[in-house]
Write a protein that holds these residues in place. Structure first.
Motif, PDB file in Angstrom:
ATOM      1  N   GLN A 100       0.819  -1.210   0.000  1.00  0.00           N
ATOM      2  CA  GLN A 100       0.000   0.000   0.000  1.00  0.00           C
ATOM      3  C   GLN A 100       0.854   1.262   0.000  1.00  0.00           C
ATOM      4  OE1 GLN A 100      -2.884  -0.389   3.159  1.00  0.00           O
ATOM      5  NE2 GLN A 100      -4.038  -1.904   2.015  1.00  0.00           N
ATOM      6  N   VAL A 101       1.816   1.278  -0.906  1.00  0.00           N
ATOM      7  CA  VAL A 101       2.647   2.460  -1.128  1.00  0.00           C
ATOM      8  C   VAL A 101       2.612   2.750  -2.624  1.00  0.00           C
ATOM      9  CG1 VAL A 101       4.156   2.022   0.846  1.00  0.00           C
ATOM     10  CG2 VAL A 101       4.799   1.132  -1.399  1.00  0.00           C
ATOM     11  N   SER A 102       3.147   3.882  -3.019  1.00  0.00           N
ATOM     12  CA  SER A 102       3.200   4.203  -4.443  1.00  0.00           C
ATOM     13  C   SER A 102       4.427   3.543  -5.071  1.00  0.00           C
ATOM     14  CB  SER A 102       3.270   5.718  -4.640  1.00  0.00           C
ATOM     15  OG  SER A 102       4.493   6.228  -4.136  1.00  0.00           O
ATOM     16  N   VAL A 103       4.361   3.358  -6.372  1.00  0.00           N
ATOM     17  CA  VAL A 103       5.526   2.863  -7.119  1.00  0.00           C
ATOM     18  C   VAL A 103       6.683   3.843  -6.925  1.00  0.00           C
ATOM     19  CG1 VAL A 103       6.430   2.453  -9.453  1.00  0.00           C
ATOM     20  CG2 VAL A 103       4.188   1.541  -8.797  1.00  0.00           C
ATOM     21  N   ASP A 104       6.348   5.123  -6.941  1.00  0.00           N
ATOM     22  CA  ASP A 104       7.358   6.160  -6.732  1.00  0.00           C
ATOM     23  C   ASP A 104       8.063   5.978  -5.388  1.00  0.00           C
ATOM     24  OD1 ASP A 104       8.631   8.698  -7.515  1.00  0.00           O
ATOM     25  OD2 ASP A 104       7.551   9.504  -5.785  1.00  0.00           O
ATOM     26  N   TYR A 105       7.309   5.624  -4.355  1.00  0.00           N
ATOM     27  CA  TYR A 105       7.920   5.403  -3.044  1.00  0.00           C
ATOM     28  C   TYR A 105       8.945   4.281  -3.114  1.00  0.00           C
ATOM     29  CZ  TYR A 105       8.565   4.386   1.875  1.00  0.00           C
ATOM     30  OH  TYR A 105       9.140   4.165   3.093  1.00  0.00           O
ATOM     31  N   ILE A 106       8.586   3.174  -3.744  1.00  0.00           N
ATOM     32  CA  ILE A 106       9.511   2.043  -3.834  1.00  0.00           C
ATOM     33  C   ILE A 106      10.764   2.440  -4.601  1.00  0.00           C
ATOM     34  CG2 ILE A 106       9.869  -0.264  -4.835  1.00  0.00           C
ATOM     35  CD1 ILE A 106       6.929  -0.846  -4.183  1.00  0.00           C
ATOM     36  N   LEU A 107      10.595   3.170  -5.683  1.00  0.00           N
ATOM     37  CA  LEU A 107      11.728   3.482  -6.559  1.00  0.00           C
ATOM     38  C   LEU A 107      12.607   4.618  -6.069  1.00  0.00           C
ATOM     39  CD1 LEU A 107       9.997   3.156 -10.036  1.00  0.00           C
ATOM     40  CD2 LEU A 107      11.406   1.458  -8.847  1.00  0.00           C
ATOM     41  N   THR A 108      12.030   5.585  -5.349  1.00  0.00           N
ATOM     42  CA  THR A 108      12.809   6.795  -5.060  1.00  0.00           C
ATOM     43  C   THR A 108      12.885   7.231  -3.608  1.00  0.00           C
ATOM     44  OG1 THR A 108      10.932   8.293  -5.410  1.00  0.00           O
ATOM     45  CG2 THR A 108      12.261   7.722  -7.352  1.00  0.00           C
ATOM     46  N   CYS A 109      11.989   6.792  -2.757  1.00  0.00           N
ATOM     47  CA  CYS A 109      11.958   7.290  -1.384  1.00  0.00           C
ATOM     48  C   CYS A 109      13.110   6.679  -0.595  1.00  0.00           C
ATOM     49  CB  CYS A 109      10.625   6.964  -0.718  1.00  0.00           C
ATOM     50  SG  CYS A 109      10.407   7.801   0.852  1.00  0.00           S
ATOM     51  N   SER A 110      14.095   7.509  -0.252  1.00  0.00           N
ATOM     52  CA  SER A 110      15.278   6.967   0.404  1.00  0.00           C
ATOM     53  C   SER A 110      15.219   7.039   1.922  1.00  0.00           C
ATOM     54  CB  SER A 110      16.536   7.683  -0.099  1.00  0.00           C
ATOM     55  OG  SER A 110      16.449   9.059   0.140  1.00  0.00           O
ATOM     56  N   SER A 111      14.275   7.783   2.470  1.00  0.00           N
ATOM     57  CA  SER A 111      14.160   7.841   3.925  1.00  0.00           C
ATOM     58  C   SER A 111      12.818   8.450   4.300  1.00  0.00           C
ATOM     59  CB  SER A 111      15.286   8.679   4.532  1.00  0.00           C
ATOM     60  OG  SER A 111      15.064  10.047   4.278  1.00  0.00           O
ATOM     61  N   GLU A 112      12.510   8.390   5.561  1.00  0.00           N
ATOM     62  CA  GLU A 112      11.283   8.998   6.081  1.00  0.00           C
ATOM     63  C   GLU A 112      11.295  10.500   5.809  1.00  0.00           C
ATOM     64  OE1 GLU A 112       7.570   8.486   8.152  1.00  0.00           O
ATOM     65  OE2 GLU A 112       8.944   7.055   7.275  1.00  0.00           O
ATOM     66  N   ASP A 113      12.498  11.097   5.644  1.00  0.00           N
ATOM     67  CA  ASP A 113      12.596  12.526   5.365  1.00  0.00           C
ATOM     68  C   ASP A 113      12.010  12.892   4.004  1.00  0.00           C
ATOM     69  OD1 ASP A 113      13.879  12.877   7.783  1.00  0.00           O
ATOM     70  OD2 ASP A 113      15.877  12.732   6.916  1.00  0.00           O
ATOM     71  N   ASP A 114      11.909  11.907   3.098  1.00  0.00           N
ATOM     72  CA  ASP A 114      11.343  12.156   1.776  1.00  0.00           C
ATOM     73  C   ASP A 114       9.825  12.290   1.818  1.00  0.00           C
ATOM     74  OD1 ASP A 114      13.849  12.059   0.662  1.00  0.00           O
ATOM     75  OD2 ASP A 114      13.667   9.994  -0.023  1.00  0.00           O
ATOM     76  N   ILE A 115       9.213  11.918   2.920  1.00  0.00           N
ATOM     77  CA  ILE A 115       7.765  12.017   3.069  1.00  0.00           C
ATOM     78  C   ILE A 115       7.456  13.376   3.684  1.00  0.00           C
ATOM     79  CG2 ILE A 115       5.741  11.020   4.208  1.00  0.00           C
ATOM     80  CD1 ILE A 115       7.331   8.356   4.244  1.00  0.00           C
ATOM     81  N   PRO A 116       6.512  14.124   3.103  1.00  0.00           N
ATOM     82  CA  PRO A 116       6.193  15.441   3.678  1.00  0.00           C
ATOM     83  C   PRO A 116       5.865  15.337   5.169  1.00  0.00           C
ATOM     84  CG  PRO A 116       5.057  15.132   1.592  1.00  0.00           C
ATOM     85  CD  PRO A 116       5.706  13.818   1.940  1.00  0.00           C
ATOM     86  N   ALA A 117       6.293  16.323   5.934  1.00  0.00           N
ATOM     87  CA  ALA A 117       6.152  16.302   7.392  1.00  0.00           C
ATOM     88  C   ALA A 117       4.713  16.073   7.839  1.00  0.00           C
ATOM     89  CB  ALA A 117       6.695  17.591   7.993  1.00  0.00           C
ATOM     90  N   ASN A 118       3.758  16.671   7.137  1.00  0.00           N
ATOM     91  CA  ASN A 118       2.367  16.527   7.563  1.00  0.00           C
ATOM     92  C   ASN A 118       1.773  15.175   7.187  1.00  0.00           C
ATOM     93  OD1 ASN A 118       2.480  17.275   4.868  1.00  0.00           O
ATOM     94  ND2 ASN A 118       0.562  18.404   4.928  1.00  0.00           N
ATOM     95  N   TYR A 119       2.544  14.291   6.526  1.00  0.00           N
ATOM     96  CA  TYR A 119       2.096  12.937   6.185  1.00  0.00           C
ATOM     97  C   TYR A 119       2.764  11.877   7.052  1.00  0.00           C
ATOM     98  CZ  TYR A 119      -0.284  13.918   1.702  1.00  0.00           C
ATOM     99  OH  TYR A 119      -1.154  14.313   0.740  1.00  0.00           O
ATOM    100  N   ARG A 120       3.818  12.204   7.769  1.00  0.00           N
ATOM    101  CA  ARG A 120       4.636  11.188   8.452  1.00  0.00           C
ATOM    102  C   ARG A 120       3.891  10.403   9.515  1.00  0.00           C
ATOM    103  NH1 ARG A 120       9.575  15.067   8.739  1.00  0.00           N
ATOM    104  NH2 ARG A 120      10.170  14.930   6.571  1.00  0.00           N
ATOM    105  N   HIS A 121       2.901  11.008  10.141  1.00  0.00           N
ATOM    106  CA  HIS A 121       2.155  10.307  11.189  1.00  0.00           C
ATOM    107  C   HIS A 121       1.159   9.307  10.611  1.00  0.00           C
ATOM    108  CE1 HIS A 121      -0.703  13.412  10.063  1.00  0.00           C
ATOM    109  NE2 HIS A 121      -1.645  12.703  10.658  1.00  0.00           N
ATOM    110  N   LEU A 122       0.888   9.392   9.311  1.00  0.00           N
ATOM    111  CA  LEU A 122      -0.089   8.512   8.676  1.00  0.00           C
ATOM    112  C   LEU A 122       0.540   7.181   8.277  1.00  0.00           C
ATOM    113  CD1 LEU A 122      -1.731  11.101   6.248  1.00  0.00           C
ATOM    114  CD2 LEU A 122      -2.625  10.314   8.445  1.00  0.00           C
ATOM    115  N   ARG A 123      -0.260   6.118   8.339  1.00  0.00           N
ATOM    116  CA  ARG A 123       0.176   4.829   7.806  1.00  0.00           C
ATOM    117  C   ARG A 123       0.180   4.936   6.292  1.00  0.00           C
ATOM    118  NH1 ARG A 123      -3.890   2.545  11.754  1.00  0.00           N
ATOM    119  NH2 ARG A 123      -5.242   2.710   9.962  1.00  0.00           N
ATOM    120  N   THR A 124       0.919   4.052   5.634  1.00  0.00           N
ATOM    121  CA  THR A 124       1.006   4.121   4.178  1.00  0.00           C
ATOM    122  C   THR A 124      -0.356   3.960   3.522  1.00  0.00           C
ATOM    123  OG1 THR A 124       1.632   1.786   4.120  1.00  0.00           O
ATOM    124  CG2 THR A 124       3.408   3.392   3.993  1.00  0.00           C
ATOM    125  N   SER A 125      -1.232   3.132   4.084  1.00  0.00           N
ATOM    126  CA  SER A 125      -2.573   2.975   3.505  1.00  0.00           C
ATOM    127  C   SER A 125      -3.359   4.278   3.624  1.00  0.00           C
ATOM    128  CB  SER A 125      -3.317   1.826   4.176  1.00  0.00           C
ATOM    129  OG  SER A 125      -3.456   2.060   5.565  1.00  0.00           O
TER     130      SER A 125
END
Length: 115
Positions: free
Chosen positions: A59-84
């Motif tokens: 339940q993540v995006s293809v982009d997340y698998i290919l490019t997200c290198s750390s939790e820092d890549d996720i916008p701050a206001n999304y970090r508390h949310l589960r991937t779903s």
């Protein structure tokens, strides 16, 4: 030692986070365990349909698998949310205003009349 590509680290991290074995993931993707192992170890490049299958599984995006290198890549206001929850929010945000209104009405209906 050469650093692993981001997608290899993410494939393994997502699998371990979900507490799946390589065998379980390969069964869910309908491929041989050895094939999945080769993808995760970087011996073979996973085809797009496998990347899409992994994104759906975790339940993540293809982009997340290919490019997200750390939790820092996720916008701050999304970090508390589960991937779903992130995926749901992204999906709703991509809808037209009228469709978003319909989704909201459906949610209100389901809260009032749960099945």
């Amino acid at each position: 030692m050469k650093e692993q590509p981001v997608y290899l680290r993410n494939m393994r991290a997502l699998r371990e986070s979900a507490k799946y074995t390589q065998e379980e993931v390969s069964e869910k993707l309908n491929i041989q365990r050895a094939t999945y192992c080769n993808y995760e170890l970087g011996f073979r490049l996973p085809p797009l349909d496998i990347i899409i299958g992994l994104a759906e599984l975790y339940q993540v995006s293809v982009d997340y698998i290919l490019t997200c290198s750390s939790e820092d890549d996720i916008p701050a206001n999304y970090r508390h949310l589960r991937t779903s929850e992130r995926r749901l929010l992204e999906t709703v945000c991509a809808l037209t205003a009228n469709s978003q209104k319909e989704v909201w009405q459906f949610i209100c209906f389901k809260k009032k009349y749960p099945s």
